[in-house]
Design a protein around this motif. Structure first.
Motif, PDB file in Angstrom:
ATOM      1  N   VAL A 351       7.352  -5.953 -57.741  1.00  0.00           N
ATOM      2  CA  VAL A 351       6.933  -5.254 -56.530  1.00  0.00           C
ATOM      3  C   VAL A 351       6.993  -3.750 -56.778  1.00  0.00           C
ATOM      4  O   VAL A 351       8.031  -3.224 -57.181  1.00  0.00           O
ATOM      5  CB  VAL A 351       7.827  -5.623 -55.330  1.00  0.00           C
ATOM      6  N   VAL A 352       5.878  -3.077 -56.569  1.00  0.00           N
ATOM      7  CA  VAL A 352       5.791  -1.622 -56.746  1.00  0.00           C
ATOM      8  C   VAL A 352       5.533  -0.994 -55.385  1.00  0.00           C
ATOM      9  O   VAL A 352       4.597  -1.375 -54.675  1.00  0.00           O
ATOM     10  CB  VAL A 352       4.659  -1.254 -57.726  1.00  0.00           C
ATOM     11  N   LYS A 353       6.376  -0.033 -55.003  1.00  0.00           N
ATOM     12  CA  LYS A 353       6.194   0.690 -53.748  1.00  0.00           C
ATOM     13  C   LYS A 353       5.618   2.067 -54.052  1.00  0.00           C
ATOM     14  O   LYS A 353       6.268   2.878 -54.711  1.00  0.00           O
ATOM     15  CB  LYS A 353       7.526   0.831 -53.012  1.00  0.00           C
ATOM     16  N   ASP A 354       4.422   2.292 -53.575  1.00  0.00           N
ATOM     17  CA  ASP A 354       3.755   3.587 -53.755  1.00  0.00           C
ATOM     18  C   ASP A 354       3.570   4.198 -52.374  1.00  0.00           C
ATOM     19  O   ASP A 354       2.500   4.130 -51.785  1.00  0.00           O
ATOM     20  CB  ASP A 354       2.410   3.370 -54.465  1.00  0.00           C
ATOM     21  N   TYR A 355       4.660   4.781 -51.851  1.00  0.00           N
ATOM     22  CA  TYR A 355       4.671   5.261 -50.471  1.00  0.00           C
ATOM     23  C   TYR A 355       4.364   6.748 -50.390  1.00  0.00           C
ATOM     24  O   TYR A 355       4.872   7.542 -51.187  1.00  0.00           O
ATOM     25  CB  TYR A 355       6.050   5.040 -49.830  1.00  0.00           C
ATOM     26  N   ASP A 356       3.579   7.108 -49.410  1.00  0.00           N
ATOM     27  CA  ASP A 356       3.394   8.511 -49.047  1.00  0.00           C
ATOM     28  C   ASP A 356       4.367   8.800 -47.907  1.00  0.00           C
ATOM     29  O   ASP A 356       4.108   8.485 -46.736  1.00  0.00           O
ATOM     30  CB  ASP A 356       1.950   8.756 -48.596  1.00  0.00           C
ATOM     31  N   ARG A 357       5.518   9.386 -48.263  1.00  0.00           N
ATOM     32  CA  ARG A 357       6.575   9.593 -47.278  1.00  0.00           C
ATOM     33  C   ARG A 357       6.231  10.653 -46.237  1.00  0.00           C
ATOM     34  O   ARG A 357       6.979  10.839 -45.278  1.00  0.00           O
ATOM     35  CB  ARG A 357       7.873   9.988 -47.987  1.00  0.00           C
ATOM     36  N   SER A 358       5.107  11.344 -46.423  1.00  0.00           N
ATOM     37  CA  SER A 358       4.727  12.351 -45.430  1.00  0.00           C
ATOM     38  C   SER A 358       4.022  11.728 -44.220  1.00  0.00           C
ATOM     39  O   SER A 358       3.728  12.430 -43.253  1.00  0.00           O
ATOM     40  CB  SER A 358       3.810  13.399 -46.068  1.00  0.00           C
ATOM     41  N   LEU A 359       3.751  10.432 -44.269  1.00  0.00           N
ATOM     42  CA  LEU A 359       3.094   9.779 -43.137  1.00  0.00           C
ATOM     43  C   LEU A 359       3.951   9.921 -41.880  1.00  0.00           C
ATOM     44  O   LEU A 359       5.150   9.657 -41.906  1.00  0.00           O
ATOM     45  CB  LEU A 359       2.886   8.291 -43.421  1.00  0.00           C
ATOM     46  N   PRO A 360       3.354  10.302 -40.770  1.00  0.00           N
ATOM     47  CA  PRO A 360       4.126  10.370 -39.531  1.00  0.00           C
ATOM     48  C   PRO A 360       4.364   8.969 -38.964  1.00  0.00           C
ATOM     49  O   PRO A 360       3.763   7.991 -39.416  1.00  0.00           O
ATOM     50  CB  PRO A 360       3.214  11.175 -38.598  1.00  0.00           C
ATOM     51  N   ARG A 361       5.241   8.882 -37.987  1.00  0.00           N
ATOM     52  CA  ARG A 361       5.441   7.615 -37.292  1.00  0.00           C
ATOM     53  C   ARG A 361       4.167   7.279 -36.519  1.00  0.00           C
ATOM     54  O   ARG A 361       3.455   8.182 -36.060  1.00  0.00           O
ATOM     55  CB  ARG A 361       6.632   7.716 -36.335  1.00  0.00           C
ATOM     56  N   ILE A 362       3.872   5.995 -36.380  1.00  0.00           N
ATOM     57  CA  ILE A 362       2.620   5.595 -35.739  1.00  0.00           C
ATOM     58  C   ILE A 362       2.903   4.777 -34.484  1.00  0.00           C
ATOM     59  O   ILE A 362       3.854   3.999 -34.441  1.00  0.00           O
ATOM     60  CB  ILE A 362       1.725   4.789 -36.709  1.00  0.00           C
ATOM     61  N   PRO A 363       2.074   4.939 -33.442  1.00  0.00           N
ATOM     62  CA  PRO A 363       2.236   4.114 -32.237  1.00  0.00           C
ATOM     63  C   PRO A 363       1.816   2.686 -32.554  1.00  0.00           C
ATOM     64  O   PRO A 363       0.696   2.450 -33.027  1.00  0.00           O
ATOM     65  CB  PRO A 363       1.300   4.783 -31.232  1.00  0.00           C
ATOM     66  N   SER A 364       2.695   1.731 -32.306  1.00  0.00           N
ATOM     67  CA  SER A 364       2.397   0.368 -32.765  1.00  0.00           C
ATOM     68  C   SER A 364       3.268  -0.656 -32.065  1.00  0.00           C
ATOM     69  O   SER A 364       4.220  -0.327 -31.367  1.00  0.00           O
ATOM     70  CB  SER A 364       2.623   0.267 -34.279  1.00  0.00           C
ATOM     71  N   TYR A 365       2.911  -1.906 -32.292  1.00  0.00           N
ATOM     72  CA  TYR A 365       3.739  -3.059 -31.947  1.00  0.00           C
ATOM     73  C   TYR A 365       4.384  -3.514 -33.256  1.00  0.00           C
ATOM     74  O   TYR A 365       3.816  -4.324 -33.990  1.00  0.00           O
ATOM     75  CB  TYR A 365       2.893  -4.176 -31.347  1.00  0.00           C
ATOM     76  N   PRO A 366       5.573  -2.994 -33.587  1.00  0.00           N
ATOM     77  CA  PRO A 366       6.140  -3.207 -34.924  1.00  0.00           C
ATOM     78  C   PRO A 366       6.341  -4.669 -35.303  1.00  0.00           C
ATOM     79  O   PRO A 366       6.069  -5.060 -36.438  1.00  0.00           O
ATOM     80  CB  PRO A 366       7.478  -2.463 -34.867  1.00  0.00           C
ATOM     81  N   ALA A 367       6.807  -5.500 -34.372  1.00  0.00           N
ATOM     82  CA  ALA A 367       7.049  -6.903 -34.706  1.00  0.00           C
ATOM     83  C   ALA A 367       5.758  -7.585 -35.136  1.00  0.00           C
ATOM     84  O   ALA A 367       5.750  -8.425 -36.045  1.00  0.00           O
ATOM     85  CB  ALA A 367       7.668  -7.636 -33.513  1.00  0.00           C
ATOM     86  N   GLU A 368       4.646  -7.215 -34.493  1.00  0.00           N
ATOM     87  CA  GLU A 368       3.379  -7.847 -34.843  1.00  0.00           C
ATOM     88  C   GLU A 368       2.817  -7.281 -36.149  1.00  0.00           C
ATOM     89  O   GLU A 368       2.190  -8.006 -36.924  1.00  0.00           O
ATOM     90  CB  GLU A 368       2.396  -7.690 -33.691  1.00  0.00           C
ATOM     91  N   LEU A 369       3.051  -5.993 -36.414  1.00  0.00           N
ATOM     92  CA  LEU A 369       2.649  -5.458 -37.718  1.00  0.00           C
ATOM     93  C   LEU A 369       3.441  -6.140 -38.832  1.00  0.00           C
ATOM     94  O   LEU A 369       2.889  -6.415 -39.908  1.00  0.00           O
ATOM     95  CB  LEU A 369       2.864  -3.949 -37.767  1.00  0.00           C
ATOM     96  N   ASN A 370       4.717  -6.433 -38.588  1.00  0.00           N
ATOM     97  CA  ASN A 370       5.497  -7.162 -39.590  1.00  0.00           C
ATOM     98  C   ASN A 370       4.892  -8.533 -39.859  1.00  0.00           C
ATOM     99  O   ASN A 370       4.948  -9.040 -40.976  1.00  0.00           O
ATOM    100  CB  ASN A 370       6.948  -7.315 -39.125  1.00  0.00           C
ATOM    101  N   GLN A 371       4.308  -9.145 -38.829  1.00  0.00           N
ATOM    102  CA  GLN A 371       3.626 -10.426 -39.031  1.00  0.00           C
ATOM    103  C   GLN A 371       2.401 -10.238 -39.919  1.00  0.00           C
ATOM    104  O   GLN A 371       2.103 -11.086 -40.773  1.00  0.00           O
ATOM    105  CB  GLN A 371       3.222 -11.011 -37.677  1.00  0.00           C
ATOM    106  N   VAL A 372       1.689  -9.135 -39.738  1.00  0.00           N
ATOM    107  CA  VAL A 372       0.538  -8.839 -40.606  1.00  0.00           C
ATOM    108  C   VAL A 372       1.002  -8.670 -42.051  1.00  0.00           C
ATOM    109  O   VAL A 372       0.427  -9.251 -42.976  1.00  0.00           O
ATOM    110  CB  VAL A 372      -0.189  -7.561 -40.121  1.00  0.00           C
ATOM    111  N   TRP A 373       2.063  -7.838 -42.246  1.00  0.00           N
ATOM    112  CA  TRP A 373       2.562  -7.637 -43.618  1.00  0.00           C
ATOM    113  C   TRP A 373       2.957  -8.987 -44.238  1.00  0.00           C
ATOM    114  O   TRP A 373       2.673  -9.249 -45.410  1.00  0.00           O
ATOM    115  CB  TRP A 373       3.772  -6.715 -43.646  1.00  0.00           C
TER     116      TRP A 373
END
Length: 498
Positions: A351-373
């Motif tokens: 598993v490789v994490k290539d994160y852009d840590r400058s991303l701001p927080r996003i308005p979302s339904y986090p539990a459902e995004l976790n289902q997408v991931w």
């Protein structure tokens, strides 16, 4: 937008394939209760407005679009006479919210036969009662089946995650139990060894010196460096030789513990300089128990910290103690999902994490995004396993304009071109019977597009498949209270074109 009213010819209406089997009396009723309208280029109705009319194209060109984020995406374009759209579900009545599921515009002067929704519903029920019953059964049966199978999909995912989490929790818990039992034994031996030393004819200053060395030793253990296998082996040989030279029995058993703690012959020299030669073996043995005790406590701390991290990841993944709609750190969501799926991913997939840590927080339904991931990672892992034991999963985030990109890239065999436009369809799956419901990507699509006003797309070739999720960085104007995922519309053709 209203069109220009024009004469309605039953003969012309009857030439459209929808009405070609109707009687003259029925065609006459349609013309009497409906109308023909000419629309100039421009919009006719907008998505989400009350569905008041059923439209059938007589001549011209119609374009249907869906709103995705801030853009209107064209989904259908047709100049075929008889193409229909609008209030197509009016026959169901108020059991379904009657709104237009798309936006319609015309690109050139176009004539339509327009039937009010209530008239369309009435003639459907009067002229085609059996067909209406069949359509209602198909419509509601499909929604119920999709809801039940969607629940099963989530339960299966939850069961899989629970099994993985249980396994992940069991390892550090078992390690902590083993370390605690061993720690109890070592502490007892350390007390015994200290009693032997303190009861002997040793000056108090030597015992005090040993206790001081013990304190310094615990500090050294906490700062132990990480050694390569070759470096550790060389240091073990040095310590074993030192212990043999000082007539300390079983030096080869003590050496690995001292090396693991980051201690070397210079530390042993300090011990030897602090006590008389006859007490040195007992002093080294006592300090060995001290070192083992520190290492065991470190192991217990690491294990319990791991358990705490897993529990926190589970809470973050489920979002049980958080608001359903919130500004979330997408990296926290990804990390919690990857931790929950660690057992399922396995050590053979990198598993490789290539994160852009400058991303701001996003308005979302986090539990459902976790289902997408979860769905996208599970598909990627399954694809790589189907091609072999190993592979690489790359999770990348980036800023793309005014959207956040979350990309899942795998080295599996890829999605064949002939099925690429079907993978988001409900119930479509390439897995064997009983192993997949075909709703994982459909649910993911609805969560991303319908609930977050983003987009989900795939780009694939053998060895390089990328599922890309784009999410807006700002909340949609007038964002409603969170609704259950089953209440959103399934992606489908907004109009039927024959």
């Amino acid at each position: 937008m209203s069109g220009q009213r024009m004469p309605c010819s039953p003969k012309e209406i009857g030439s459209l394939f929808l009405f070609e089997k109707l009687t003259a009396e029925q065609l006459g009723r349609l013309c009497a209760e409906g109308r023909v309208e000419l629309f100039e280029p421009g919009p006719v109705y907008a998505e989400g407005e009350p569905a008041t009319c059923f439209f059938v194209l007589i001549e011209g060109e119609v374009v249907l679009s869906r709103r995705v984020g801030g853009d209107d995406i064209e989904v259908v374009r047709s100049s075929h006479p008889g193409s229909y759209t609008g209030a197509m579900q009016a026959y169901i009545g108020d059991r379904v919210k009657q709104v237009y599921n798309n936006s319609m515009r015309v690109t050139q002067p176009s004539r339509f036969f327009v039937l009010p929704a209530d008239v369309f519903a009435s003639v459907m029920r009067e002229w085609f009662p059996m067909a209406v019953h069949l359509l209602e059964g198909v419509f509601f049966g499909s929604k119920n089946s999709q809801r039940l199978i969607g629940q099963r999909e989530r339960l299966l995912a939850l069961g899989s995650l629970s099994a993985g989490l249980t396994h992940e929790l069991n390892n550090p818990a078992a390690a902590a139990v083993r370390a605690t039992a061993t720690l109890r034994e070592r502490v007892a031996k350390m007390r015994h060894k200290l009693a032997v030393i303190s009861s002997g004819p040793y000056p108090p200053e030597q015992i005090a010196s040993l206790i001081e060395i013990q304190e310094r030793t615990t500090e050294l253990v906490a700062k132990a460096p990480s050694l390569s296998p070759l470096e550790a082996s060389d240091r073990e040989d040095e310590i074993s030789d030192w212990l043999d030279d000082h007539d300390i029995a079983d030096g080869w058993k003590l050496a690995p513990t001292f090396v693991q703690a980051g201690l070397g012959v210079d530390w042993l020299d300090q011990v030897a300089a602090s006590v008389d030669e006859e007490v040195l073996p007992a002093a080294v043995g006592w300090l060995n128990y001290t070192v083992e005790t520190e290492l065991l406590m470190d192991e217990i701390e690491d294990s319990t910290t791991r358990i705490s991290s897993l529990v926190n990841a589970a809470k973050q993944y489920s979002q049980l103690d958080r608001a359903p709609y919130q500004n979330a750190d997408v990296h926290e969501l990804l990390d919690s999902t990857l931790m929950m799926l660690a057992g399922k991913i396995g050590p053979e997939i990198k598993v490789v994490k290539d994160y852009d840590r400058s991303l701001p927080r996003i308005p979302s339904y986090p539990a459902e995004l976790n289902q997408v991931w979860t769905n996208l990672i599970d598909n990627a892992v399954g694809a790589m396993r189907s091609a072999g034991a190993e592979g690489t999963l790359t999770v990348r985030t980036a800023l793309e304009g005014d959207q956040a990109l979350v990309e899942f890239r795998d080295t599996g065999p890829g999605v064949p071109a002939e099925i690429r436009n079907r993978i988001f369809d409900p119930f479509f799956t390439t897995k064997p019977v009983g192993e997949g419901t075909g709703l994982g990507l459909d649910i993911s699509w609805r969560i991303v597009v319908n609930k977050h006003h983003g987009s989900l797309q795939v780009d694939s070739e053998p060895g390089d498949t990328r599922f890309q999720v784009l999410l807006p960085l700002t909340a949609t104007e007038g964002e409603a209270a969170p609704v259950d995922i089953e209440d959103t519309e399934t992606p489908e053709e907004p109009a039927h074109v024959s």
